[in-house]
Motif scaffolding. Structure first.
Motif, PDB file in Angstrom:
ATOM      1  N   TYR A  26       1.080  -1.024  -0.143  1.00  0.00           N
ATOM      2  CA  TYR A  26      -0.158  -0.149   0.394  1.00  0.00           C
ATOM      3  C   TYR A  26       0.332   0.547  -0.174  1.00  0.00           C
ATOM      4  O   TYR A  26       0.403   2.684   0.020  1.00  0.00           O
ATOM      5  CB  TYR A  26      -1.180  -0.024   0.901  1.00  0.00           C
ATOM      6  CG  TYR A  26      -2.178  -0.316   0.974  1.00  0.00           C
ATOM      7  CD1 TYR A  26      -2.308  -0.715  -0.566  1.00  0.00           C
ATOM      8  CD2 TYR A  26      -2.878  -1.935   1.781  1.00  0.00           C
ATOM      9  CE1 TYR A  26      -4.163  -1.353  -0.516  1.00  0.00           C
ATOM     10  CE2 TYR A  26      -3.667  -1.933   1.919  1.00  0.00           C
ATOM     11  CZ  TYR A  26      -4.857  -2.015   0.608  1.00  0.00           C
ATOM     12  OH  TYR A  26      -5.370  -2.875   0.241  1.00  0.00           O
ATOM     13  N   GLY A  30       0.456   4.041  -2.605  1.00  0.00           N
ATOM     14  CA  GLY A  30      -0.159   5.423  -2.090  1.00  0.00           C
ATOM     15  C   GLY A  30       0.436   6.698  -3.030  1.00  0.00           C
ATOM     16  O   GLY A  30       0.056   7.089  -2.774  1.00  0.00           O
ATOM     17  N   TYR A  31       1.787   6.317  -3.806  1.00  0.00           N
ATOM     18  CA  TYR A  31       2.594   6.751  -4.947  1.00  0.00           C
ATOM     19  C   TYR A  31       1.438   7.839  -5.825  1.00  0.00           C
ATOM     20  O   TYR A  31       1.591   8.156  -6.774  1.00  0.00           O
ATOM     21  CB  TYR A  31       3.569   7.171  -5.121  1.00  0.00           C
ATOM     22  CG  TYR A  31       4.956   7.067  -3.976  1.00  0.00           C
ATOM     23  CD1 TYR A  31       4.822   8.346  -3.883  1.00  0.00           C
ATOM     24  CD2 TYR A  31       5.201   6.046  -3.077  1.00  0.00           C
ATOM     25  CE1 TYR A  31       5.696   8.245  -2.698  1.00  0.00           C
ATOM     26  CE2 TYR A  31       5.904   5.779  -2.317  1.00  0.00           C
ATOM     27  CZ  TYR A  31       6.470   6.746  -1.624  1.00  0.00           C
ATOM     28  OH  TYR A  31       7.386   6.972  -1.113  1.00  0.00           O
ATOM     29  N   GLU A  33      -1.750   8.657  -7.091  1.00  0.00           N
ATOM     30  CA  GLU A  33      -3.010  10.079  -6.253  1.00  0.00           C
ATOM     31  C   GLU A  33      -4.129   9.871  -6.732  1.00  0.00           C
ATOM     32  O   GLU A  33      -4.914  10.263  -5.527  1.00  0.00           O
ATOM     33  CB  GLU A  33      -2.972  11.763  -6.372  1.00  0.00           C
ATOM     34  CG  GLU A  33      -1.349  12.196  -5.889  1.00  0.00           C
ATOM     35  CD  GLU A  33      -1.391  12.513  -4.306  1.00  0.00           C
ATOM     36  OE1 GLU A  33      -2.908  12.855  -4.195  1.00  0.00           O
ATOM     37  OE2 GLU A  33      -1.098  13.202  -3.798  1.00  0.00           O
ATOM     38  N   ARG A  36      -6.066   8.065  -3.392  1.00  0.00           N
ATOM     39  CA  ARG A  36      -6.055   8.508  -2.628  1.00  0.00           C
ATOM     40  C   ARG A  36      -7.090   8.920  -1.946  1.00  0.00           C
ATOM     41  O   ARG A  36      -7.718   9.991  -2.205  1.00  0.00           O
ATOM     42  CB  ARG A  36      -4.877   9.592  -2.216  1.00  0.00           C
ATOM     43  CG  ARG A  36      -3.433   8.612  -2.982  1.00  0.00           C
ATOM     44  CD  ARG A  36      -2.400   9.710  -1.978  1.00  0.00           C
ATOM     45  NE  ARG A  36      -2.036  10.346  -1.022  1.00  0.00           N
ATOM     46  CZ  ARG A  36      -1.429   9.549  -0.024  1.00  0.00           C
ATOM     47  NH1 ARG A  36      -0.736   8.651  -0.561  1.00  0.00           N
ATOM     48  NH2 ARG A  36      -1.482   9.481   1.497  1.00  0.00           N
ATOM     49  N   LYS A  40      -1.359  13.017  -0.572  1.00  0.00           N
ATOM     50  CA  LYS A  40       0.293  12.591   0.044  1.00  0.00           C
ATOM     51  C   LYS A  40       0.418  13.714   0.814  1.00  0.00           C
ATOM     52  O   LYS A  40       1.825  13.653   2.147  1.00  0.00           O
ATOM     53  CB  LYS A  40       1.640  12.350  -1.432  1.00  0.00           C
ATOM     54  CG  LYS A  40       2.719  12.481  -0.612  1.00  0.00           C
ATOM     55  CD  LYS A  40       2.773  10.395  -0.229  1.00  0.00           C
ATOM     56  CE  LYS A  40       3.900  10.064   0.028  1.00  0.00           C
ATOM     57  NZ  LYS A  40       4.602  10.419   0.919  1.00  0.00           N
ATOM     58  N   GLU A  43      -0.659  14.214   4.053  1.00  0.00           N
ATOM     59  CA  GLU A  43      -0.444  13.459   4.786  1.00  0.00           C
ATOM     60  C   GLU A  43       1.306  13.173   5.720  1.00  0.00           C
ATOM     61  O   GLU A  43       1.355  13.360   6.704  1.00  0.00           O
ATOM     62  CB  GLU A  43      -0.453  11.767   3.960  1.00  0.00           C
ATOM     63  CG  GLU A  43       0.532  10.466   4.325  1.00  0.00           C
ATOM     64  CD  GLU A  43       1.053   9.250   3.781  1.00  0.00           C
ATOM     65  OE1 GLU A  43       2.042   8.700   4.599  1.00  0.00           O
ATOM     66  OE2 GLU A  43      -0.150   8.462   3.109  1.00  0.00           O
ATOM     67  N   TYR A 136      -2.385   6.099   7.283  1.00  0.00           N
ATOM     68  CA  TYR A 136      -1.447   5.314   6.290  1.00  0.00           C
ATOM     69  C   TYR A 136      -1.384   3.745   7.093  1.00  0.00           C
ATOM     70  O   TYR A 136      -2.082   3.435   7.950  1.00  0.00           O
ATOM     71  CB  TYR A 136       0.169   6.041   5.643  1.00  0.00           C
ATOM     72  CG  TYR A 136       0.458   6.464   7.192  1.00  0.00           C
ATOM     73  CD1 TYR A 136       1.217   5.182   7.522  1.00  0.00           C
ATOM     74  CD2 TYR A 136       0.687   7.157   7.267  1.00  0.00           C
ATOM     75  CE1 TYR A 136       1.867   5.896   8.729  1.00  0.00           C
ATOM     76  CE2 TYR A 136       1.407   8.329   7.897  1.00  0.00           C
ATOM     77  CZ  TYR A 136       1.769   7.298   9.046  1.00  0.00           C
ATOM     78  OH  TYR A 136       3.167   8.137   9.653  1.00  0.00           O
ATOM     79  N   CYS A 186      -5.313   2.208   4.804  1.00  0.00           N
ATOM     80  CA  CYS A 186      -4.576   2.828   3.938  1.00  0.00           C
ATOM     81  C   CYS A 186      -4.321   3.757   3.590  1.00  0.00           C
ATOM     82  O   CYS A 186      -4.145   4.271   3.024  1.00  0.00           O
ATOM     83  CB  CYS A 186      -4.457   1.305   2.962  1.00  0.00           C
ATOM     84  SG  CYS A 186      -6.181   1.432   2.065  1.00  0.00           S
ATOM     85  N   LEU A 188      -6.497   4.704   0.774  1.00  0.00           N
ATOM     86  CA  LEU A 188      -6.575   4.215  -0.567  1.00  0.00           C
ATOM     87  C   LEU A 188      -8.169   3.444  -1.083  1.00  0.00           C
ATOM     88  O   LEU A 188      -8.820   2.622  -0.479  1.00  0.00           O
ATOM     89  CB  LEU A 188      -5.845   3.972  -1.478  1.00  0.00           C
ATOM     90  CG  LEU A 188      -4.239   3.840  -0.840  1.00  0.00           C
ATOM     91  CD1 LEU A 188      -2.502   3.088  -1.424  1.00  0.00           C
ATOM     92  CD2 LEU A 188      -3.727   5.279  -1.730  1.00  0.00           C
TER      93      LEU A 188
END
Length: 258
Positions: A26, A30-31, A33, A36, A40, A43, A136, A186, A188
Motif C-alpha cells: 500500500y 500510495g504514490y 494520487e 487516495r 500525499k 499525509e 496510512y 490504508c 486508498l
C-alpha cells in the motif's frame, strides 16, 4: 530434511509478517494520487507524528502481542488441540471465524467508544492513534501501548478463546484480521478491492472516524458496522472525487459535536 515450524509459532508471527508485507504494498500504491482519500501532501503535513515514531510504536505493540500469543498457546495447548481432528470441517471453521469476528467487533466497539467519551482516556491514551489525521497502512496498529493491549491484544485473545479455534485456524484468522485492519487504514480507494465489496466497514468508513467531524461516530472495527447502526453512532457519507485527483469521504447529514 525440512524444517518444521509449529502452528503456534506461525500463529504468533505470521500476522506480523503479513502486516509489514501488506502495508508495504500500500505504501507503493500510495504514490498514485488518483486512488487516495487524502493527498500525499496532506499525509506529510497534517499528521502529528513522524513515520519513524509510528514504526517504533507498532513494533512495540507487536512484541507485546507476540508475548501474549505465546503465553496463550502455552496455557491452552491441550484444550484447543482437539479441534484439529475430524470435526474440523469447513462448517466448524466458518462458525469459529464468524464467532471470532463478532467477539472482536463487540469488544473493540465498546472499548473504542469508551476511550472517545472518557476525556481522560482520550487525552492520555487514545488520542495517540488520532495523531494520524490522514491514516496510512502501517499506522493501523499505532496506538498507546495500553490501548494496544486492551483493544487489540486482549480483544484478539478473547476472540480466540471464545471461538474455540485451534492454533492452526488462528494463523488464518489473525492474518485475515491483520490484512483487514491495514486495509481500513490504508487511505486508498482501489478499484476491485474485495473488502470494499463485502464490508461496509472499509477504508472510507474508518477515514470518516479519523476526521474531526467524525470523531464521535463510526467506532466499529474491524469487520461489521452493526453496533454503530444499533446504537446510533453511524455517520453516513458519500465518496466524492477531488478536483486534484483521488476521492474524499464526506458526511451526508449534519452531525452534533457531543
Amino acid at each position: 530434511m525440512g524444517i518444521s515450524i509449529s502452528d503456534e509459532l506461525l500463529g504468533t508471527f505470521a500476522p506480523i509478517v503479513v502486516y509489514w508485507v501488506y502495508s508495504g504494498i500500500y505504501v507503493l500504491l500510495g504514490y498514485f494520487e488518483n486512488y487516495r482519500l487524502h493527498s500525499k501532501k496532506d499525509e506529510d503535513e497534517k499528521n502529528l507524528v513522524s513515520k519513524g515514531t509510528v514504526v517504533k510504536g507498532v513494533l512495540l505493540q507487536q512484541i507485546v502481542q507476540a508475548i501474549v500469543a505465546i503465553l496463550l498457546f502455552t496455557v491452552t495447548g491441550d484444550e484447543v488441540g482437539a479441534v484439529d481432528g475430524p470435526r474440523s470441517s469447513l462448517f466448524v471453521l466458518a462458525r469459529q471465524f464468524i464467532t471470532a469476528m463478532l467477539v472482536l467487533d463487540t469488544w473493540q466497539y465498546f472499548m473504542h467508544r469508551y476511550m472517545h467519551h472518557n476525556k481522560f482516556l482520550y487525552k492520555h491514551i487514545h488520542s495517540q492513534h488520532h495523531r494520524l489525521v490522514v491514516p496510512y497502512a502501517f499506522g493501523a496498529l499505532y496506538n498507546h501501548p495500553l490501548e494496544g493491549l486492551l483493544l487489540d491484544t486482549i480483544g484478539g485473545a478473547l476472540s480466540f478463546l471464545l471461538s474455540g479455534m485451534s492454533p492452526r485456524a488462528s494463523i488464518f484468522f489473525f492474518s485475515f484480521a491483520t490484512i483487514k485492519t491495514v486495509d481500513d487504514h490504508c487511505g486508498l480507494w482501489l478499484p476491485g478491492n474485495l473488502f470494499h465489496t463485502f464490508f461496509q466497514n472499509n477504508t472510507a468508513y474508518h477515514d470518516v472516524h479519523h476526521q474531526l467531524y467524525g470523531n464521535k461516530y463510526n467506532f466499529s472495527q474491524p469487520f461489521f458496522i452493526m453496533w454503530d447502526r444499533i446504537l446510533g453512532t453511524y455517520m453516513p457519507y458519500s465518496l466524492e472525487k477531488r478536483a486534484a485527483g483521488g476521492f474524499e469521504a464526506r458526511p451526508t447529514r449534519d452531525y452534533k459535536d457531543d
